[in-house]
Design a protein around this motif. Sequence first.
Motif: not given
Length: 401
Positions: A260-267, A337-342, A398-401
Motif C-alpha cells: 500500500l505504501f511507496t515511501a517515507i519522506a520528511y522535512k 519540528c519535523s514533518k514525516v510523511t507516508a 509500512l514497507l518492509n513487513k
Amino acid sequence: MNIVVQKFGGTSVASQELRDKIADKIIETKLSGKKPVVVVSAIGRKGDSYATDTLINFANSIFSERCSRELDLIMSCGEIISSVIMANTIKSKGYDAVAMTGFQAGIITDENFGNACVKRVDPKNIIENLKEDKIVVVTGFQGITENGDITTLGRGGSDTTAVILGESLKADVVEIYTDVDGVMTADPRLVPDANVIDCLSYDEVYQMATDGAKVIHPKAVEIAERSNITLKIKNTFTDSDGTTIKKSEYTFSNICSKTLFTAIAYKNDIVQVNIEIDSDDEKNKLLLDGLEKNKISIDMINFFEERKVFTIEEKDLTILKSILDFYNLKYKLTTNCSKVTAIGHRIHGVPGVMAKIVKILSNENIKILQTSDSNTTISCLITRDNLEKAVKALHYELLNK
C-alpha cells in the motif's frame, strides 16, 4: 529527432574527473543514435568557488536585497561557467558541442526575479545546432524576460529547465542524474536498508518531492505530467536502471496486490503556529492577507472557529512573528519540528491506515503534534529529535513487513 534531455546537478560536475565521466556518458548516448541535450547546474555546492550560494554570499556581503534583478544576474553566472566547461570537456574528447544560456535556448519567463515562471520556450536555436550534429549544453535554472532581463527559476530550477526543454523539443525521455541509484523508499542516510523504487507515478513522486525527498523539483514533475513525458532518475556514476516516472498504470486489482505504501519522506526546520483568533475577527482576514503579501507558505492547515493552527518553514519565522505582533495576536510557536510523511497511491480513506501510523509512532513513544492527509499521503508533525526513530519505524512497519 530522437532527442534525450540529460540533466546533471552541481555535485555531478564538481571536478574535472567527474566532468570527464559525464562527458563519456553523454557521448555514449550520442553513439547509441540519440541526440543529447544536456542541462547543467552550477559547479559544486555552498563554499565551492562557482556555486550559486557562493555567488549569493558574495553579492550580499556588500548589500543584501531579496530576489532582486541584480541577484538573479549574478546567480546565473554559476550555470554559465558550468555549461562552458562541460561543452569544452566534450570537445576535448573529439565531439562538437555548444554552450547556451537559458535565453539563448529560448526560455522566456515572467519578471518574478528569484522564482520566475516559464511563459514559453522557442527551441529553434537548439534544433538548428542538433541538425548540425552538435551536442547542446544548456545552463539550467535561468531564462529571460520579454524586456531582456535575466531571471532564475528558483531552487531546483535546473530540473525545471530540463523538463521544460523536454516538453518543447518533444524529447523521448528526460533523464535526471544524481548521486544515488534512483528514488528510494526512504533517505538512505537514516534508513540504510532503503530500496530503489523501479517505477513511480507522477502523483507519488510529486508528493515525495513536496514533502522533502530531494529527488526532483515538484514544478518539474507538474510539467512532465501535463505533457506525459517519461522521467528517469539515474545515478551519474553507475549503470543502474534507476527509477522511471510516468503516468499511473494502477488498477484496482494491482493496487490490492501491491504494498500500500511507496515511501517515507520528511522535512526539517518546521514551526507549528497556534493562534487564538476568531473567524469573524477582522484581524483574521488581515493575517491571511499579510501571509500572502509576504509570500509565507502555510502547510498542515487546521482552522477552527476560535483557533488557527498551521505550519511554516523556519526561514519565514521572523516575518511571521512581526505580523502576529503587529496585530497583537495571542499565539504559541513550537519550533524544531519535523514533518514525516507516508506516501502511497490512493491511501486516503483506506480503513485503519491512520490508526496504524499512530500506533507505530506511539509504540516508539513519539508524540504527534498534528496530522494532515491527502489522496496519496498521511503526514505527522513531530519534534526534530524523534525524526530518525520515526522514519526508521514507519519504513520498517509500512514497507518492509
